[in-house]
Motif scaffolding. Structure first.
Motif, PDB file in Angstrom:
ATOM      1  N   LEU A 131      -4.647 -13.941   7.200  1.00  0.00           N
ATOM      2  CA  LEU A 131      -4.964 -14.911   8.251  1.00  0.00           C
ATOM      3  C   LEU A 131      -5.480 -14.202   9.495  1.00  0.00           C
ATOM      4  N   GLY A 132      -5.391 -12.917   9.501  1.00  0.00           N
ATOM      5  CA  GLY A 132      -5.837 -12.115  10.630  1.00  0.00           C
ATOM      6  C   GLY A 132      -5.575 -10.657  10.328  1.00  0.00           C
ATOM      7  N   PRO A 133      -6.014  -9.775  11.219  1.00  0.00           N
ATOM      8  CA  PRO A 133      -5.826  -8.344  10.974  1.00  0.00           C
ATOM      9  C   PRO A 133      -4.352  -7.948  11.057  1.00  0.00           C
ATOM     10  N   ILE A 134      -4.018  -6.891  10.340  1.00  0.00           N
ATOM     11  CA  ILE A 134      -2.661  -6.341  10.357  1.00  0.00           C
ATOM     12  C   ILE A 134      -2.755  -4.940  10.950  1.00  0.00           C
ATOM     13  N   SER A 135      -1.967  -4.689  11.978  1.00  0.00           N
ATOM     14  CA  SER A 135      -1.998  -3.414  12.674  1.00  0.00           C
ATOM     15  C   SER A 135      -1.510  -2.284  11.779  1.00  0.00           C
ATOM     16  N   ARG A 136      -2.257  -1.193  11.741  1.00  0.00           N
ATOM     17  CA  ARG A 136      -1.851  -0.009  10.984  1.00  0.00           C
ATOM     18  C   ARG A 136      -0.632   0.657  11.619  1.00  0.00           C
ATOM     19  N   ALA A 137      -0.306   0.293  12.843  1.00  0.00           N
ATOM     20  CA  ALA A 137       0.910   0.805  13.470  1.00  0.00           C
ATOM     21  C   ALA A 137       2.147   0.249  12.774  1.00  0.00           C
ATOM     22  N   HIS A 138       2.004  -0.908  12.119  1.00  0.00           N
ATOM     23  CA  HIS A 138       3.138  -1.557  11.459  1.00  0.00           C
ATOM     24  C   HIS A 138       3.070  -1.487   9.946  1.00  0.00           C
ATOM     25  N   VAL A 139       1.868  -1.502   9.387  1.00  0.00           N
ATOM     26  CA  VAL A 139       1.682  -1.427   7.929  1.00  0.00           C
ATOM     27  C   VAL A 139       0.565  -0.427   7.659  1.00  0.00           C
ATOM     28  N   THR A 140       0.938   0.728   7.115  1.00  0.00           N
ATOM     29  CA  THR A 140      -0.068   1.746   6.806  1.00  0.00           C
ATOM     30  C   THR A 140      -0.870   1.316   5.581  1.00  0.00           C
ATOM     31  N   LEU A 141      -1.972   1.978   5.352  1.00  0.00           N
ATOM     32  CA  LEU A 141      -2.798   1.683   4.187  1.00  0.00           C
ATOM     33  C   LEU A 141      -2.002   1.939   2.898  1.00  0.00           C
ATOM     34  N   ASP A 142      -1.229   3.024   2.865  1.00  0.00           N
ATOM     35  CA  ASP A 142      -0.381   3.304   1.697  1.00  0.00           C
ATOM     36  C   ASP A 142       0.614   2.169   1.463  1.00  0.00           C
ATOM     37  N   GLU A 143       1.251   1.702   2.541  1.00  0.00           N
ATOM     38  CA  GLU A 143       2.211   0.601   2.410  1.00  0.00           C
ATOM     39  C   GLU A 143       1.521  -0.673   1.930  1.00  0.00           C
ATOM     40  N   GLU A 144       0.356  -0.949   2.476  1.00  0.00           N
ATOM     41  CA  GLU A 144      -0.381  -2.140   2.054  1.00  0.00           C
ATOM     42  C   GLU A 144      -0.700  -2.077   0.557  1.00  0.00           C
ATOM     43  N   ASN A 145      -1.067  -0.902   0.079  1.00  0.00           N
ATOM     44  CA  ASN A 145      -1.346  -0.719  -1.345  1.00  0.00           C
ATOM     45  C   ASN A 145      -0.092  -0.919  -2.205  1.00  0.00           C
TER      46      ASN A 145
END
Length: 129
Positions: A71-85
């Motif tokens: 629904l909108g961007p997610i800050s990498r400060a809270h969810v890293t790319l590794d975590e998102e994966n």
């Protein structure tokens, strides 16, 4: 003459079941509202609620099963790319597209703690000799 059905510009999306595995709680959430908004709207508890805008990271969850849409961007400060994966996201920034099973990733923790505030503001005792 046959009349055509009237189509609305914003159809109401069907509610989908969302299950919070950590607490065994389920609730219905529309496909056009965030996972967090759906929970709060129904007065449920289970996912920690913070700013509801993606700025605090309090509502971090891991999607165990199901499809979501951003629904909108997610800050990498809270969810890293590794975590998102690995399925992590912020519940305030995603909506369900299928039934969802999720786990709450953490609990609200303040960057400070209660403690010695009273002793820090107390006047030092003066000793006379």
């Amino acid at each position: 003459m046959t009349s055509l059905p009237v189509l609305t510009t914003s159809p109401r999306l069907a509610a989908l079941p969302v299950t919070i595995a950590n607490v065994g709680l389920s609730y219905a959430c529309a496909g056009n509202e965030s996972l967090l908004t759906g929970m709060v709207r129904l007065g449920r508890k289970g996912i920690p609620v913070g700013c509801v805008n993606g700025g605090c990271g309090v509502c971090k969850v891991r999607i165990v099963e199901g499809q979501i849409k951003a629904l909108g961007p997610i800050s990498r400060a809270h969810v890293t790319l590794d975590e998102e994966n690995q399925g992590y996201t912020l519940a305030c920034r995603v909506a369900p597209q299928t039934p969802v099973n999720l786990e709450v990733a953490g609990k609200l923790s303040k960057p400070f703690s209660k403690g010695r505030a009273e002793s820090a503001t107390a006047s030092p005792s003066i000793q006379q000799q």
